[in-house]
Write a protein that holds these residues in place. Structure first.
Motif, PDB file in Angstrom:
ATOM      1  N   MET A   1      -8.429   4.436  15.825  1.00 37.60           N
ATOM      2  CA  MET A   1      -7.634   4.238  14.612  1.00 37.60           C
ATOM      3  C   MET A   1      -7.445   2.738  14.394  1.00 37.60           C
ATOM      4  SD  MET A   1      -4.009   6.024  13.575  1.00 37.60           S
ATOM      5  CE  MET A   1      -2.992   5.211  14.777  1.00 37.60           C
ATOM      6  N   ASN A   2      -7.849   2.276  13.217  1.00 35.44           N
ATOM      7  CA  ASN A   2      -7.732   0.864  12.852  1.00 35.44           C
ATOM      8  C   ASN A   2      -6.996   0.801  11.513  1.00 35.44           C
ATOM      9  OD1 ASN A   2      -8.033  -1.901  12.691  1.00 35.44           O
ATOM     10  ND2 ASN A   2     -10.090  -1.767  11.826  1.00 35.44           N
ATOM     11  N   ILE A   3      -5.671   0.602  11.553  1.00 29.37           N
ATOM     12  CA  ILE A   3      -4.848   0.646  10.341  1.00 29.37           C
ATOM     13  C   ILE A   3      -4.808  -0.720   9.687  1.00 29.37           C
ATOM     14  CG2 ILE A   3      -2.561   1.144   9.388  1.00 29.37           C
ATOM     15  CD1 ILE A   3      -4.152   3.606  10.479  1.00 29.37           C
ATOM     16  N   ASN A   4      -5.069  -0.728   8.383  1.00 29.42           N
ATOM     17  CA  ASN A   4      -5.019  -1.941   7.579  1.00 29.42           C
ATOM     18  C   ASN A   4      -4.044  -1.700   6.429  1.00 29.42           C
ATOM     19  OD1 ASN A   4      -5.767  -4.483   6.520  1.00 29.42           O
ATOM     20  ND2 ASN A   4      -7.277  -3.512   5.198  1.00 29.42           N
ATOM     21  N   ILE A   5      -3.141  -2.645   6.188  1.00 31.79           N
ATOM     22  CA  ILE A   5      -2.179  -2.543   5.091  1.00 31.79           C
ATOM     23  C   ILE A   5      -2.691  -3.385   3.924  1.00 31.79           C
ATOM     24  CG2 ILE A   5       0.180  -3.026   4.326  1.00 31.79           C
ATOM     25  CD1 ILE A   5       0.025  -0.759   6.376  1.00 31.79           C
ATOM     26  N   GLY A  53      -1.380   6.323   3.894  1.00 37.17           N
ATOM     27  CA  GLY A  53       0.031   6.137   3.595  1.00 37.17           C
ATOM     28  C   GLY A  53       0.237   5.221   2.409  1.00 37.17           C
ATOM     29  N   ILE A  54       1.394   5.403   1.765  1.00 41.50           N
ATOM     30  CA  ILE A  54       1.770   4.553   0.635  1.00 41.50           C
ATOM     31  C   ILE A  54       3.261   4.260   0.699  1.00 41.50           C
ATOM     32  CG2 ILE A  54      -0.035   5.436  -0.901  1.00 41.50           C
ATOM     33  CD1 ILE A  54       2.220   7.092  -2.318  1.00 41.50           C
ATOM     34  N   ALA A  55       3.658   3.202   0.007  1.00 41.06           N
ATOM     35  CA  ALA A  55       5.065   2.871  -0.185  1.00 41.06           C
ATOM     36  C   ALA A  55       5.160   1.903  -1.351  1.00 41.06           C
ATOM     37  CB  ALA A  55       5.671   2.245   1.069  1.00 41.06           C
ATOM     38  N   ARG A  56       6.334   1.852  -1.968  1.00 44.97           N
ATOM     39  CA  ARG A  56       6.523   0.889  -3.049  1.00 44.97           C
ATOM     40  C   ARG A  56       7.983   0.489  -3.157  1.00 44.97           C
ATOM     41  NH1 ARG A  56       7.310   3.034  -8.607  1.00 44.97           N
ATOM     42  NH2 ARG A  56       8.014   5.175  -8.362  1.00 44.97           N
ATOM     43  N   LYS A  68      10.746   3.311  -2.528  1.00 45.05           N
ATOM     44  CA  LYS A  68      10.306   4.626  -3.014  1.00 45.05           C
ATOM     45  C   LYS A  68       8.982   5.024  -2.378  1.00 45.05           C
ATOM     46  CE  LYS A  68      11.030   7.060  -6.002  1.00 45.05           C
ATOM     47  NZ  LYS A  68      11.383   8.427  -5.687  1.00 45.05           N
ATOM     48  N   ASP A  69       8.793   6.332  -2.322  1.00 45.71           N
ATOM     49  CA  ASP A  69       7.475   6.894  -2.000  1.00 45.71           C
ATOM     50  C   ASP A  69       6.891   6.402  -0.682  1.00 45.71           C
ATOM     51  OD1 ASP A  69       7.410   8.311  -4.512  1.00 45.71           O
ATOM     52  OD2 ASP A  69       6.946   6.392  -5.471  1.00 45.71           O
ATOM     53  N   VAL A  70       7.728   6.299   0.345  1.00 41.48           N
ATOM     54  CA  VAL A  70       7.208   5.982   1.678  1.00 41.48           C
ATOM     55  C   VAL A  70       6.653   7.293   2.235  1.00 41.48           C
ATOM     56  CG1 VAL A  70       7.720   5.091   3.980  1.00 41.48           C
ATOM     57  CG2 VAL A  70       8.932   4.165   1.990  1.00 41.48           C
ATOM     58  N   VAL A  71       5.327   7.410   2.202  1.00 41.22           N
ATOM     59  CA  VAL A  71       4.681   8.668   2.574  1.00 41.22           C
ATOM     60  C   VAL A  71       3.482   8.382   3.468  1.00 41.22           C
ATOM     61  CG1 VAL A  71       3.606  10.786   1.731  1.00 41.22           C
ATOM     62  CG2 VAL A  71       5.278   9.603   0.290  1.00 41.22           C
ATOM     63  N   THR A  72       3.413   9.096   4.575  1.00 48.56           N
ATOM     64  CA  THR A  72       2.242   9.069   5.450  1.00 48.56           C
ATOM     65  C   THR A  72       1.703  10.492   5.522  1.00 48.56           C
ATOM     66  OG1 THR A  72       3.223   7.289   6.772  1.00 48.56           O
ATOM     67  CG2 THR A  72       1.390   8.483   7.757  1.00 48.56           C
ATOM     68  N   ILE A  73       0.389  10.656   5.373  1.00 45.40           N
ATOM     69  CA  ILE A  73      -0.159  12.009   5.428  1.00 45.40           C
ATOM     70  C   ILE A  73       0.112  12.621   6.802  1.00 45.40           C
ATOM     71  CG2 ILE A  73      -1.863  11.545   3.637  1.00 45.40           C
ATOM     72  CD1 ILE A  73      -4.017  11.426   5.746  1.00 45.40           C
ATOM     73  N   SER A  74       0.257  13.925   6.811  1.00 48.72           N
ATOM     74  CA  SER A  74       0.764  14.648   7.982  1.00 48.72           C
ATOM     75  C   SER A  74       0.064  14.294   9.291  1.00 48.72           C
ATOM     76  CB  SER A  74       0.682  16.160   7.749  1.00 48.72           C
ATOM     77  OG  SER A  74       1.492  16.513   6.669  1.00 48.72           O
ATOM     78  N   GLU A  75      -1.258  14.297   9.293  1.00 49.44           N
ATOM     79  CA  GLU A  75      -1.961  14.065  10.561  1.00 49.44           C
ATOM     80  C   GLU A  75      -1.830  12.633  11.082  1.00 49.44           C
ATOM     81  OE1 GLU A  75      -5.331  14.161   7.395  1.00 49.44           O
ATOM     82  OE2 GLU A  75      -3.434  15.170   7.737  1.00 49.44           O
ATOM     83  N   TYR A  76      -1.270  11.729  10.271  1.00 48.83           N
ATOM     84  CA  TYR A  76      -1.074  10.347  10.700  1.00 48.83           C
ATOM     85  C   TYR A  76       0.397  10.009  10.947  1.00 48.83           C
ATOM     86  CZ  TYR A  76      -5.925   9.031   9.999  1.00 48.83           C
ATOM     87  OH  TYR A  76      -7.289   8.908  10.111  1.00 48.83           O
ATOM     88  N   GLN A  77       1.284  10.986  10.788  1.00 47.89           N
ATOM     89  CA  GLN A  77       2.701  10.724  11.038  1.00 47.89           C
ATOM     90  C   GLN A  77       2.946  10.522  12.531  1.00 47.89           C
ATOM     91  OE1 GLN A  77       5.013  13.758   9.033  1.00 47.89           O
ATOM     92  NE2 GLN A  77       4.218  13.146   7.039  1.00 47.89           N
ATOM     93  N   ASN A  78       3.988   9.765  12.833  1.00 47.82           N
ATOM     94  CA  ASN A  78       4.371   9.436  14.216  1.00 47.82           C
ATOM     95  C   ASN A  78       3.318   8.597  14.937  1.00 47.82           C
ATOM     96  OD1 ASN A  78       6.893  10.913  14.104  1.00 47.82           O
ATOM     97  ND2 ASN A  78       5.625  12.753  14.135  1.00 47.82           N
ATOM     98  N   LYS A  79       2.604   7.758  14.172  1.00 41.59           N
ATOM     99  CA  LYS A  79       1.599   6.858  14.751  1.00 41.59           C
ATOM    100  C   LYS A  79       1.848   5.417  14.314  1.00 41.59           C
ATOM    101  CE  LYS A  79      -1.819  10.450  15.245  1.00 41.59           C
ATOM    102  NZ  LYS A  79      -3.184  10.864  15.158  1.00 41.59           N
ATOM    103  N   SER A  80       3.091   5.113  13.936  1.00 39.50           N
ATOM    104  CA  SER A  80       3.545   3.757  13.568  1.00 39.50           C
ATOM    105  C   SER A  80       3.030   3.272  12.219  1.00 39.50           C
ATOM    106  CB  SER A  80       3.199   2.736  14.658  1.00 39.50           C
ATOM    107  OG  SER A  80       3.900   3.063  15.846  1.00 39.50           O
TER     108      SER A  80
END
Length: 140
Positions: A1-5, A53-56, A68-80
């Protein structure tokens, strides 16, 4: 997993897709476009090419901000991923918020502990009344 914001990269398609994965209320594309256009700041979290994931932030950009709209898709939740998005939000606030600015949000039920880690308090509490919301239906 390589997360980029990615900052300010939210699109109508991503907004709908990510929110749909967790069963949030849907809106018309034109309304979503206007909401994004008038947001102060948006973030999209990607795992490679996949948006996860998204947020605004909305508000007046100085004294009042609403996350608003701080959302992470289910399979990626609890992964920071939510944490990375919140760090990006606080970077934005550090650059734009006045001292003592109001920063509010409405937590999804059961997610209050996530936000309390960042200093958010639950309402009602001593000195603060209940948080309130309405889903307005225009009389057109």
């Amino acid at each position: 997993m390589n997360i980029n914001i990615v900052k300010n990269g939210l699109t109508v398609e991503l907004y709908k897709k990510i929110r749909d994965t967790v069963g949030f209320k849907s809106y018309e594309d034109g309304d979503i476009n206007e909401a994004i256009k008038h947001s102060l700041y948006t973030v999209v979290a990607y795992d490679g090419e996949k948006a996860v994931g998204i947020a605004r932030i909305v508000g007046d950009n100085r004294l009042a901000f609403f996350i608003k709209d701080v959302v992470t898709i289910s399979e990626y939740q609890n992964k920071s991923i939510g944490h990375l998005m919140m760090l990006s939000i606080f970077e934005y606030l550090d650059q734009h918020a006045a001292k003592g600015a109001y920063v509010g949000l409405m937590s999804t039920p059961g997610k209050e502990k996530f936000y309390s880690k960042y200093g958010f308090i639950e309402r009602p509490s001593e000195g603060f009344g209940s948080g309130m919301v309405m889903f307005y239906e225009p009389k057109k």
